[in-house]
Design an enzyme around this catalytic site. Structure first.
Site, mmCIF file in Angstrom:
data_model
loop_
_atom_site.group_PDB
_atom_site.id
_atom_site.type_symbol
_atom_site.label_atom_id
_atom_site.label_comp_id
_atom_site.label_asym_id
_atom_site.label_seq_id
_atom_site.Cartn_x
_atom_site.Cartn_y
_atom_site.Cartn_z
ATOM 1 N N ASP A 13 -5.141 -5.671 -7.150
ATOM 2 C CA ASP A 13 -5.684 -6.707 -8.046
ATOM 3 C C ASP A 13 -5.161 -6.569 -9.473
ATOM 4 O O ASP A 13 -5.811 -6.974 -10.428
ATOM 5 C CB ASP A 13 -7.223 -6.670 -8.071
ATOM 6 C CG ASP A 13 -7.830 -6.708 -6.679
ATOM 7 O OD1 ASP A 13 -7.456 -7.610 -5.904
ATOM 8 O OD2 ASP A 13 -8.661 -5.838 -6.364
ATOM 9 N N LYS A 16 -0.124 -8.796 -9.526
ATOM 10 C CA LYS A 16 1.222 -8.796 -8.950
ATOM 11 C C LYS A 16 1.743 -10.211 -8.726
ATOM 12 O O LYS A 16 2.940 -10.466 -8.830
ATOM 13 C CB LYS A 16 1.217 -8.012 -7.630
ATOM 14 C CG LYS A 16 0.920 -6.533 -7.813
ATOM 15 C CD LYS A 16 0.911 -5.800 -6.488
ATOM 16 C CE LYS A 16 -0.262 -6.165 -5.613
ATOM 17 N NZ LYS A 16 -1.580 -5.776 -6.207
ATOM 18 N N GLY A 40 -4.724 -10.665 -1.862
ATOM 19 C CA GLY A 40 -4.947 -11.912 -2.576
ATOM 20 C C GLY A 40 -4.195 -11.912 -3.890
ATOM 21 O O GLY A 40 -4.437 -11.073 -4.745
ATOM 22 N N HIS A 41 -3.234 -12.827 -4.015
ATOM 23 C CA HIS A 41 -2.479 -12.954 -5.257
ATOM 24 C C HIS A 41 -2.801 -14.305 -5.886
ATOM 25 O O HIS A 41 -2.717 -15.334 -5.223
ATOM 26 C CB HIS A 41 -0.971 -12.870 -4.988
ATOM 27 C CG HIS A 41 -0.522 -11.524 -4.547
ATOM 28 N ND1 HIS A 41 0.748 -11.265 -4.076
ATOM 29 C CD2 HIS A 41 -1.167 -10.344 -4.485
ATOM 30 C CE1 HIS A 41 0.854 -9.984 -3.756
ATOM 31 N NE2 HIS A 41 -0.301 -9.408 -4.001
ATOM 32 N N THR A 42 -3.176 -14.290 -7.154
ATOM 33 C CA THR A 42 -3.466 -15.525 -7.864
ATOM 34 C C THR A 42 -2.329 -15.828 -8.833
ATOM 35 O O THR A 42 -1.920 -14.968 -9.609
ATOM 36 C CB THR A 42 -4.783 -15.420 -8.652
ATOM 37 O OG1 THR A 42 -5.845 -15.139 -7.735
ATOM 38 C CG2 THR A 42 -5.085 -16.717 -9.380
ATOM 39 N N GLN A 223 -2.008 -4.999 -2.259
ATOM 40 C CA GLN A 223 -2.904 -3.876 -2.579
ATOM 41 C C GLN A 223 -2.301 -3.024 -3.708
ATOM 42 O O GLN A 223 -1.707 -3.569 -4.618
ATOM 43 C CB GLN A 223 -3.204 -3.030 -1.336
ATOM 44 C CG GLN A 223 -4.118 -3.715 -0.338
ATOM 45 C CD GLN A 223 -3.367 -4.525 0.701
ATOM 46 O OE1 GLN A 223 -2.291 -4.175 1.122
ATOM 47 N NE2 GLN A 223 -3.956 -5.625 1.111
#
Length: 427
Positions: A13, A16, A40-42, A223
């Site tokens: 988190d 990345k 989860g990439h935002t 991760q």
């Protein structure tokens, strides 16, 4: 051209997706090399926010070929839903390439993940319940299903039957759950074959040819370093290798072709799930970091645990990954604090310890030793050069760089693609 690795230097988190997206205009291929839809990439582009789980962040850059490597575990239903979602928003996903050797997550993996975690009670690891661990376990046990098996119905049936022979016994006799029917899984997964076929290829050969042709290849980890199954805070880790070594095995690119390894690190620290976290805050500062930083999981929505920057963790990430650069994100979140603590070492059994202890028990009992730096109140989101930052913000960056073991080559001052200061070029 050499390949670049971009990975998380903490517990995930770290931002990345933003970093990959910034480099997306300057690379030709972006490769996810491990993990699954537990990631989860935002990415924020203008007023649009994109949450990615299986797809490489480079999919948002029109000139990039996005690749899902052999080290990833894929839930086909999630992948296709993610593709549909982007297509509906006008994003072209036709260039996507998927490794023939990537393993598949099945309904029985998801079921076993959820019931196993419940069974552990207070000893639970904090998995996302998406079947990631059981899928990797089947891979190591050599009973996994790969993407290429979708195109051979007889082999697919044999593998599903073989896997369910044992798993149904566990579900029924240990967890008192209903067994899973072979035909149900078989029919569902045969239905994915023709939909996925246009994307599937030998990605190892594809990437080798790209490098030989002088293309830029970016290897994107999910991760973070402290969640690595070998080098993380075991057993509170993921089931793959987010570290730089995993980039080689998960993509098929040899280590001699990688010349830069970029570690993404927050200006503070967060983690999701169980496990030790020396700088974790349980006070107003922790809640303030969570609120201002929007620290809620992209995949799960869970509130992230928040704490101050941990320099021994950063040095550890440099060591195990061979980091050449740091990309410091979310510096803007720290605006408004009168002083900012930085963990420079630990106290363990009354002794000062400078580096991350190899003993899990020692790390669990580690108490942070802080140095305090003056904060700043100015809005830094408009800064595009380091000289435009307040003096105290520059001093904070310099302190982190000196104590963390690698140069800070870029700084995120906001969530947007353009809200970044580039100090040294990555490519």
């Amino acid at each position: 051209m050499p390949a670049l690795v971009l990975l998380g230097a903490q517990w995930g988190d770290e931002g990345k997706g933003k970093a990959t997206d910034i480099l997306g205009d300057r690379v030709d291929y972006v490769v996810r090399y491990q993990g699954g839809n537990n990631a989860g990439h935002t990415v924020v582009i203008g007023d649009q926010k994109y949450a990615l789980h299986l797809l490489p962040s480079g999919i948002l850059s029109p000139n990039v070929v996005p690749v899902i490597g052999n080290g990833v575990v894929i839930d086909p239903s999630v992948l296709l839903e993610e593709i549909r979602g982007l297509n509906e928003r006008g994003i072209d996903t036709s260039k996507l390439k998927i490794s023939t050797n990537a393993h598949l997550i099945t309904p029985y993996h998801r079921t076993i993940d959820k019931v196993s975690e419940r069974f552990l009670g207070n000893s639970k690891i904090g998995t996302t319940g998406r079947g990631i661990g059981p899928a990797y376990a089947d891979k190591i046990n050599r009973i996994g299903i790969r993407v290429q098996d979708l195109f051979d119905p007889s082999i697919l049936r044999q593998k599903i039957e073989g896997a369910l022979r044992d798993k149904n016994q566990i579900l029924i006799k240990v967890f008192n759950r209903k067994g899973i029917e072979v035909e149900d899984v078989l029919n569902e997964y045969l239905g994915y074959a023709e939909i996925l076929r246009p994307y599937v290829t030998d990605t190892v050969l594809l990437l080798d040819e790209a490098l030989k042709a002088g293309k830029n290849v970016l290897l994107e980890g999910s991760q973070g370093t402290l969640l690595d199954v070998d080098h993380g805070t075991y057993p509170f880790v993921t089931s793959s290798n987010p570290t730089a070594g995993g980039a080689c095995t998960g993509s098929g690119i040899g280590p001699t072709k990688i010349t830069r390894v970029i570690g993404i690190v927050k200006a503070y620290t967060t983690r999701v799930g169980s496990g030790p976290f020396p700088t974790e805050l349980f006070d107003e500062d922790g809640e303030k970091l969570r609120t201002i930083g929007g620290e809620f999981g992209v995949t799960t929505g869970r509130a992230r645990r928040c704490g101050w920057y941990d320099a021994p963790i950063a040095r550890y990430a440099v060591r195990v990954n061979g980091l050449t650069d740091f990309f410091l994100t979310k510096l803007d979140v720290l605006t408004g604090w009168e002083q900012i603590p930085v963990c420079v070492a630990y106290e363990i059994d009354g002794k000062r310890v400078e580096e991350l202890p190899s003993s899990q028990s020692d790390f669990h009992h580690a108490k942070p030793i802080y140095e305090y730096l003056p904060g700043w109140s100015e809005d830094i989101s408009k800064a595009r050069k380091i000289e435009e930052l307040p003096a105290n913000a520059r001093a904070y960056i310099k302190f982190l760089e000196d104590i963390s073991g690698a140069p800070i080559s870029a700084i995120g001052v906001g969530p947007g693609r353009d809200e970044t200061i580039v100090v040294r070029d990555f490519i």
